[in-house]
Each structure stands twice: as C-alpha cells, then as structure tokens.
Design a protein around this motif. Structure first.
Motif, short mmCIF file in Angstrom:
data_model
loop_
_atom_site.label_atom_id
_atom_site.label_comp_id
_atom_site.label_asym_id
_atom_site.label_seq_id
_atom_site.Cartn_x
_atom_site.Cartn_y
_atom_site.Cartn_z
N HIS A 70 20.29 35.31 -42.71
CA HIS A 70 19.16 36.18 -42.43
C HIS A 70 18.04 36.02 -43.45
CE1 HIS A 70 22.47 38.01 -40.13
NE2 HIS A 70 21.53 38.39 -39.31
N ASP A 71 18.10 34.95 -44.23
CA ASP A 71 17.04 34.59 -45.16
C ASP A 71 16.66 35.78 -46.07
OD1 ASP A 71 15.16 33.09 -46.44
OD2 ASP A 71 13.66 33.19 -44.87
N ALA A 115 7.99 33.53 -34.72
CA ALA A 115 6.70 33.09 -34.17
C ALA A 115 6.33 31.68 -34.62
CB ALA A 115 5.62 34.07 -34.58
N ARG A 116 6.91 31.21 -35.75
CA ARG A 116 6.57 29.88 -36.26
C ARG A 116 7.55 28.80 -35.82
NH1 ARG A 116 7.21 29.67 -41.60
NH2 ARG A 116 7.93 31.80 -41.98
N MET A 117 8.53 29.15 -35.01
CA MET A 117 9.50 28.16 -34.54
C MET A 117 8.83 27.10 -33.67
SD MET A 117 12.80 30.52 -33.59
CE MET A 117 13.76 29.10 -33.04
N ARG A 118 9.32 25.88 -33.77
CA ARG A 118 8.81 24.76 -32.96
C ARG A 118 9.86 24.36 -31.93
NH1 ARG A 118 3.34 23.73 -34.52
NH2 ARG A 118 3.15 24.70 -36.59
N VAL A 119 9.43 23.59 -30.96
CA VAL A 119 10.35 23.13 -29.93
C VAL A 119 11.51 22.36 -30.54
CG1 VAL A 119 10.57 21.62 -27.91
CG2 VAL A 119 8.57 23.10 -28.15
N GLY A 120 11.23 21.61 -31.60
CA GLY A 120 12.27 20.84 -32.27
C GLY A 120 13.31 21.68 -32.97
N ASP A 121 13.02 22.97 -33.13
CA ASP A 121 14.00 23.87 -33.77
C ASP A 121 15.09 24.31 -32.79
OD1 ASP A 121 12.68 23.81 -36.21
OD2 ASP A 121 11.33 25.44 -35.66
N GLY A 129 8.11 29.26 -53.55
CA GLY A 129 8.79 27.97 -53.49
C GLY A 129 9.78 27.82 -52.36
N LYS A 130 9.66 28.64 -51.30
CA LYS A 130 10.59 28.55 -50.19
C LYS A 130 10.05 27.64 -49.11
CE LYS A 130 12.62 32.31 -48.84
NZ LYS A 130 12.84 33.69 -48.36
N SER A 131 10.91 26.84 -48.53
CA SER A 131 10.51 25.94 -47.46
C SER A 131 11.75 25.59 -46.64
CB SER A 131 9.88 24.65 -48.04
OG SER A 131 10.81 23.97 -48.86
N GLY A 132 11.54 24.80 -45.61
CA GLY A 132 12.67 24.38 -44.78
C GLY A 132 13.03 25.42 -43.75
N SER A 133 14.23 25.29 -43.19
CA SER A 133 14.69 26.18 -42.12
C SER A 133 16.12 26.61 -42.36
CB SER A 133 14.59 25.47 -40.76
OG SER A 133 13.26 25.08 -40.48
N LEU A 140 19.82 27.32 -33.50
CA LEU A 140 18.38 27.36 -33.64
C LEU A 140 18.03 27.24 -35.11
CD1 LEU A 140 17.55 30.37 -31.26
CD2 LEU A 140 17.36 27.93 -30.73
N LEU A 141 16.96 26.56 -35.43
CA LEU A 141 16.50 26.46 -36.81
C LEU A 141 15.39 27.47 -37.01
CD1 LEU A 141 16.36 22.57 -37.33
CD2 LEU A 141 18.23 24.16 -37.81
N ILE A 142 15.60 28.41 -37.92
CA ILE A 142 14.63 29.47 -38.17
C ILE A 142 13.83 29.13 -39.42
CG2 ILE A 142 14.31 31.94 -38.51
CD1 ILE A 142 15.60 31.18 -35.85
N PRO A 143 12.49 29.01 -39.32
CA PRO A 143 11.68 28.70 -40.51
C PRO A 143 11.91 29.73 -41.61
CG PRO A 143 10.37 28.54 -38.49
CD PRO A 143 11.68 29.16 -38.10
N ALA A 144 11.94 29.25 -42.85
CA ALA A 144 12.11 30.16 -43.99
C ALA A 144 10.97 31.15 -44.04
CB ALA A 144 12.18 29.35 -45.29
N SER A 145 11.27 32.36 -44.47
CA SER A 145 10.23 33.37 -44.56
C SER A 145 9.26 33.04 -45.68
CB SER A 145 10.85 34.75 -44.80
OG SER A 145 11.32 34.84 -46.14
N ARG A 146 8.12 33.69 -45.66
CA ARG A 146 7.12 33.46 -46.70
C ARG A 146 7.30 34.43 -47.85
NH1 ARG A 146 3.35 32.54 -42.00
NH2 ARG A 146 2.91 30.31 -41.99
#
Length: 450
Positions: A407-408, A281-287, A305-309, A295-301
């Motif tokens: 699969h993060d 749901a948080r993916m952007r067009v740029g992903d 300290g997790k960030s990126g894709s 596809l770049l999948i945003p890191a889970s919450r």
C-alpha cells in the motif's frame, strides 16, 4: 594611519561618574567599540562598528548610573552591543544582492512552485492546497464571494534574516483553535518547506543558524486528539460483501449515466489495490500485466526520492473488468480514461469533447454520492476502499512490512492507525496455534470447581 583608540574606564558606575561630559569608548574587538555618552543627568550606551572605510553607530540603552531597574550595566551593554552588530551585519549581508526576502515572499514563491507543479500534472491551471492554506493563514487573500478579506499575518512581513523562533511560535499560537490538528500540521509543514526552500536559495547571505530556528520554531507537537483523527474509523472498514455491493452499484451507475465502463473500472482498481486515487490516475496501459496476474501501481509522491511501481496481485475478475481499457492501446497511454464535456455556446446543453485521464479526486465526488446512495452506505467515503484493503491484508496474517509495501506506506503508519486490527489479526493467528495439551480420560486430572 588609523588613530589608536584610547580606552576609557566605563565598566562601573563609580568609574563613569569621574568622567567628563562627552563620549568615551572601549574596544570589544578591533572593529567594534562600546561607547558611553555622559550627560548632565546620567549617560547612555552606544555601539559603533566598522562599515567599509568608516563606522556605523547606534544607541543601545540607558546606563545604570542612577536607576538600576530597566537600565543596562556594563556587562548587559556589552551583550546588547554584540547582538546589535550581529543583526546589522546580517542585514547588510541579506540586502547586498537585492531586496531582503520576507517570510511572505518566501511563501509566495513556494506557492507559485507548487501551483506550477500541480498544474503540470493536471494539464490545466489549478491552485494547490498549499496556496489555499498559506493564503488563509499567512499571506492573506482578497474577498471572494461571501467570504470577506483575510488580512496577512504579521509574520509575513518579517525578513527571514531577522526571523526568530519566537516569531514562529507566536504565529502558531495565533492559529484558530477550531483548526484541526491534521490541518494545522499540514499548514506548518507548508511554511517550513517554504522557509527551507528560501534558505537554500539564499544561503550565502543568510545566517547558517536559520535552519535551526525554522526546525524548532515549527517543530511538530504531539496532537492531544490523536485518537480522534478519523483515518481508519470503524464504519469505514468494509466487509467483502459491502465492497461487492459498492462495485455492483458502481456498475449500475456507470451504465445508467453513460460512463461506458470508465467509472466502474476506476472503482474496481481502487478496491482491488487499496491504492490512492493519485496513484491509480497515473497508471499506464503497460501497468496491466495479465500473465503475471498483477497491476503495477505508480509510487506515491509522498516523501522524497521515490520512483518506480509497486506490484499488486489481483484476481482474474479484476483483470477481466479492465480488459476493455487495454485492448488495442499503446503501453504508455493512461490506463483509466474518461469523457470530458464542454458546454454548447449559448445553451445549457453539454456535449462530449474528448477523452483524457482522471485528474483529481474531486471528479469522483458526484458519481460516488450516487454509488453509495444506491449501495445503502451513505457515510462511506472512497478512501474506505483503501482502509478496507489494508485491514483485509492484516486479517489474512500478512506481515505488516508486506502490507505497508503493498500500500506504499510505512510500517509506522500501519501500526499507528490500524493497531486494533493488527491485535485482532495476531490474536486469530495465536488462536489457530492452540492445540489440546491435557490428555483425555486421564484419571489424574483434577477438576477445579468454579
């Protein structure tokens, strides 16, 4: 000038018997004194300690002058006196900068913070899972519909500067036996986070040992029914034809219900990446990176300290299915969108209002029922797409660390919940390495009868 304390012989019952009626003191340290008040029928122990320019005083128990059972000898009185002084000083320290913080207040502040965070993500006011769990099993909640009033747990009224490990253990023991171990652990984690947050915010006026009390009082215990937790059930591991059947059904439901491709694209991305709904749901067009085929999948919450894709390679068919969602749109816009509807005032009719990103997994509940019904898989849940993606990678012989990264998640989680398929996959790999070793037609080969 302060008076010099006159030490009295109060260490034994015989010594105390020779004392006159009244109060007699003995020093435990320069600011704390143990007292013995002698009466006609025995005596009682007291403790006093310096408080500013004067002293505070408190009775702590009956002396063992006549009866030994249920009374305090000198050594026990010393221990009790020290404990009472420590508690009193903690109390004074805790309330020095304002009202004492209770477990309930700490939980309420934590819930408010979680609700605000979730509402910000969703773009509307929502109630977090932590609010529901802590409200039901700690804070209490008013009557709602057919549900009656839920009283607050006794633990909610305990001031955190007086919190004991026994208080936390008693609360845990009082949780319903029908509560699943996974749900119970989430609840315990919520309370642990709330108390640790409260300690961090008030550490100057709290006992430094409080984190240890929280740690051991809410320590995770091995679940007896660990094997029964349905994280990767057999009927949720789908074959490639079954996944295709779900996608075919999703495309049909999308067309018949006027989703204009929004529903189909969401299910395609979930199936192709094995990502969680909250990530997709948080993916952007740029992903969407067609040239790189991924596809770049945003890191889970989950975690800190997790960030990126996470880059996930996908096939051309998946990339083609997503093309309508990226054409003519800016790279920072949300990739997967859907129509939102509002009800016409005074009518039962709903009309389209605007488009926005998918927000919560519950938005998929109703259309998913239609999808799995048309596909003939009535028990399949959306998370089965993630389970199946993980198992598919395992069966392809990918290193477990790579499967976890795609699969993060962690290697430990993969090994714990997908051990059976890991074993099967390794067995297949070993089977491929088997080569004939015995020479054919060798006359020296001895046949062993069955």
């Amino acid at each position: 000038m302060a008076k010099t304390l006159r030490e009295a012989p109060i260490t034994t019952a015989n010594a105390r018997a020779k004392l006159s009626a009244g109060v007699h003191w003995r020093s435990l340290d320069p600011d704390v004194h143990l007292g013995y008040r002698k009466g006609r029928r025995g005596g009682v122990w007291l403790v006093r300690w310096r408080n500013g320019f004067g002293y505070r005083q408190k009775p702590i128990g009956t002396a063992d002058d006549a009866i030994k059972e249920g009374t305090l000898d000198f050594n026990a009185a010393v221990k009790t006196a020290r404990r009472e002084v420590v508690a009193a000083r903690l109390e004074a320290k805790a309330v020095a900068d304002g009202p004492a913080v209770t477990v309930g207040l700490a939980a309420e502040r934590y819930v408010a913070e979680r609700d605000a965070r979730h509402s910000k993500r969703a773009g509307r006011q929502i109630r977090s899972d932590a609010a529901r769990r802590l409200g039901r099993y700690l804070l209490g909640q008013p009557a709602r519909g057919k549900q009656g009033v839920v009283p607050a747990a006794p633990l909610a009224d305990v001031a955190i500067h007086l919190l004991k490990e026994a208080d936390l253990l008693a609360w845990r023991a009082g949780l319903p036996e029908t509560l699943k171990e996974t749900a119970k652990q989430r609840l315990i984690n919520d309370l642990k986070a709330a108390l640790n947050r409260a300690f961090t915010a008030n550490r100057k006026r709290l006992d430094p040992a409080l984190p240890s009390i929280i740690k051991y009082g809410l320590k995770a215990e091995p679940a007896d029914d660990d094997e029964n937790i349905p994280l990767a059930r057999e009927n949720q591991i789908l074959s490639d034809p079954q996944v295709s059947a779900l996608l075919r059904a999703a495309r049909n439901i999308d067309a018949s219900d006027g989703w204009e491709g929004d529903l189909f694209r969401l299910v395609v991305v979930l199936a192709a990446t094995g990502a969680r709904f909250s990530q997709v749901a948080r993916m952007r067009v740029g992903d969407y990176q067609r040239t790189a085929g991924r596809l770049l999948i945003p890191a889970s919450r989950k975690g800190k300290g997790k960030s990126g894709s996470v880059p996930v390679p996908v096939g051309k068919d998946v990339l083609d299915a997503i093309v309508p969602a990226v054409s003519g749109r800016a790279g920072d816009e949300f990739l997967l969108m859907r129509w939102r509807h509002t009800q016409v005032p005074g009518s039962i009719r709903w009309i389209r209002a605007d488009r926005g990103p998918w927000q919560t997994a519950s938005e998929l509940t109703r259309p998913w029922d239609d999808i799995r019904g048309q596909a003939g898989m009535s028990q399949v849940i959306p998370y089965a797409l993630r389970h199946s993606s993980i198992v598919r990678c395992i069966r392809q012989g990918l290193p477990i660390r790579l499967v976890a990264a795609l699969h993060d998640t962690s290697v430990q989680m993969i090994e714990k919940h997908y051990a059976r398929w890991i074993t099967d996959g390794l067995e297949e790999l070993v089977a491929r390495s088997v080569v004939p070793l015995v020479p054919q037609g060798d006359e020296n080969v001895i046949q062993i009868s069955a």
